[in-house]
Design a protein around this motif. Structure first.
Motif, short mmCIF file in Angstrom:
data_model
loop_
_atom_site.label_atom_id
_atom_site.label_comp_id
_atom_site.label_asym_id
_atom_site.label_seq_id
_atom_site.Cartn_x
_atom_site.Cartn_y
_atom_site.Cartn_z
N LEU A 29 0.86 -1.18 0.00
CA LEU A 29 0.00 0.00 0.00
C LEU A 29 0.89 1.23 0.00
CD1 LEU A 29 -2.78 1.41 0.35
CD2 LEU A 29 -2.43 1.18 2.79
N SER A 30 0.72 2.08 -1.02
CA SER A 30 1.44 3.34 -1.08
C SER A 30 0.43 4.46 -0.86
CB SER A 30 2.12 3.51 -2.44
OG SER A 30 2.69 4.79 -2.53
N LEU A 31 0.60 5.21 0.19
CA LEU A 31 -0.36 6.24 0.56
C LEU A 31 -0.32 7.44 -0.40
CD1 LEU A 31 0.14 6.15 4.41
CD2 LEU A 31 -1.62 5.01 3.06
N ALA A 32 0.86 7.85 -0.84
CA ALA A 32 0.99 9.03 -1.69
C ALA A 32 0.38 8.81 -3.07
CB ALA A 32 2.46 9.43 -1.82
N GLU A 33 0.57 7.62 -3.64
CA GLU A 33 0.08 7.34 -5.00
C GLU A 33 -1.25 6.62 -5.01
OE1 GLU A 33 4.27 7.97 -4.82
OE2 GLU A 33 3.20 6.26 -4.02
N ASP A 34 -1.78 6.29 -3.86
CA ASP A 34 -3.04 5.56 -3.76
C ASP A 34 -2.97 4.24 -4.55
OD1 ASP A 34 -5.59 5.11 -2.76
OD2 ASP A 34 -6.56 6.08 -4.46
N ILE A 35 -1.88 3.51 -4.34
CA ILE A 35 -1.65 2.21 -4.99
C ILE A 35 -1.68 1.14 -3.91
CG2 ILE A 35 -0.01 0.78 -6.26
CD1 ILE A 35 1.12 3.39 -7.42
N GLU A 36 -2.44 0.09 -4.14
CA GLU A 36 -2.49 -1.02 -3.19
C GLU A 36 -2.64 -2.32 -3.94
OE1 GLU A 36 -5.52 -2.82 -2.64
OE2 GLU A 36 -6.58 -1.62 -4.09
N THR A 37 -2.10 -3.38 -3.37
CA THR A 37 -2.17 -4.69 -4.03
C THR A 37 -2.92 -5.71 -3.18
OG1 THR A 37 -0.06 -5.41 -3.10
CG2 THR A 37 0.02 -4.29 -5.23
N THR A 38 -3.74 -5.24 -2.25
CA THR A 38 -4.45 -6.15 -1.37
C THR A 38 -5.76 -6.66 -1.98
OG1 THR A 38 -5.52 -4.31 -0.23
CG2 THR A 38 -3.46 -5.13 0.70
N THR A 39 -6.18 -6.09 -3.11
CA THR A 39 -7.38 -6.55 -3.80
C THR A 39 -7.02 -6.87 -5.25
OG1 THR A 39 -8.01 -4.35 -4.59
CG2 THR A 39 -8.81 -4.99 -2.40
N PRO A 40 -7.79 -7.71 -5.91
CA PRO A 40 -7.51 -8.00 -7.32
C PRO A 40 -7.51 -6.74 -8.19
CG PRO A 40 -9.03 -9.62 -6.43
CD PRO A 40 -8.87 -8.56 -5.38
N ALA A 41 -8.43 -5.82 -7.95
CA ALA A 41 -8.49 -4.59 -8.74
C ALA A 41 -7.25 -3.74 -8.51
CB ALA A 41 -9.74 -3.80 -8.40
N GLY A 42 -6.82 -3.62 -7.27
CA GLY A 42 -5.63 -2.84 -6.96
C GLY A 42 -4.37 -3.44 -7.56
N GLU A 43 -4.29 -4.76 -7.54
CA GLU A 43 -3.14 -5.44 -8.13
C GLU A 43 -3.11 -5.23 -9.64
OE1 GLU A 43 -0.97 -9.78 -8.05
OE2 GLU A 43 -2.56 -9.35 -6.62
N LEU A 44 -4.26 -5.27 -10.29
CA LEU A 44 -4.34 -5.03 -11.72
C LEU A 44 -3.87 -3.62 -12.06
CD1 LEU A 44 -5.25 -5.92 -14.57
CD2 LEU A 44 -7.50 -4.98 -14.01
N ILE A 45 -4.34 -2.64 -11.32
CA ILE A 45 -3.94 -1.26 -11.57
C ILE A 45 -2.44 -1.10 -11.36
CG2 ILE A 45 -4.12 1.11 -10.69
CD1 ILE A 45 -7.13 0.44 -10.20
N PHE A 46 -1.90 -1.72 -10.32
CA PHE A 46 -0.47 -1.65 -10.05
C PHE A 46 0.33 -2.20 -11.22
CE2 PHE A 46 3.40 -3.68 -8.44
CZ PHE A 46 4.04 -2.57 -7.92
N HIS A 47 -0.06 -3.37 -11.72
CA HIS A 47 0.70 -4.01 -12.79
C HIS A 47 0.45 -3.39 -14.16
CE1 HIS A 47 2.77 -7.13 -10.61
NE2 HIS A 47 1.69 -7.28 -9.89
N ARG A 48 -0.64 -2.70 -14.34
CA ARG A 48 -0.95 -2.09 -15.64
C ARG A 48 -0.38 -0.68 -15.78
NH1 ARG A 48 -3.27 -5.13 -19.66
NH2 ARG A 48 -4.61 -3.46 -20.25
N GLY A 49 0.25 -0.17 -14.74
CA GLY A 49 0.86 1.14 -14.89
C GLY A 49 0.70 2.06 -13.71
N GLY A 50 0.39 1.51 -12.56
CA GLY A 50 0.24 2.35 -11.38
C GLY A 50 1.47 3.20 -11.11
N PRO A 51 2.64 2.59 -10.94
CA PRO A 51 3.84 3.38 -10.67
C PRO A 51 4.55 3.83 -11.94
CG PRO A 51 4.29 1.08 -10.26
CD PRO A 51 2.85 1.19 -10.66
#
Length: 60
Positions: A29-51
């Motif tokens: 969970l990154s608070l500044a970028e609002d990125i989290e991998t604890t849910t399937p949707a969050g993991e998808l966003i992270f891997h598709r270009g979150g950072p």
């Protein structure tokens, strides 16, 4: 984390660290970028270009 840039210098390193965290049964969970991998949707966003979609992370 307050900012993912503090965790790793390259995207490859960041992905490896996040994978290790996942293997240990928790999420990232990154608070500044609002990125989290604890849910399937969050993991998808992270891997598709979150950072960003580059091989290096921006400076702190």
């Amino acid at each position: 984390m307050t900012n993912y840039v503090r965790l790793a210098r390259t995207l490859r390193d960041l992905l490896g660290i996040v994978e290790t965290i996942k293997e240990r049964g928790t999420g990232f969970l990154s608070l500044a970028e609002d990125i989290e991998t604890t849910t399937p949707a969050g993991e998808l966003i992270f891997h598709r270009g979150g950072p960003g979609n580059s091989t290096s992370l921006p400076p702190c």
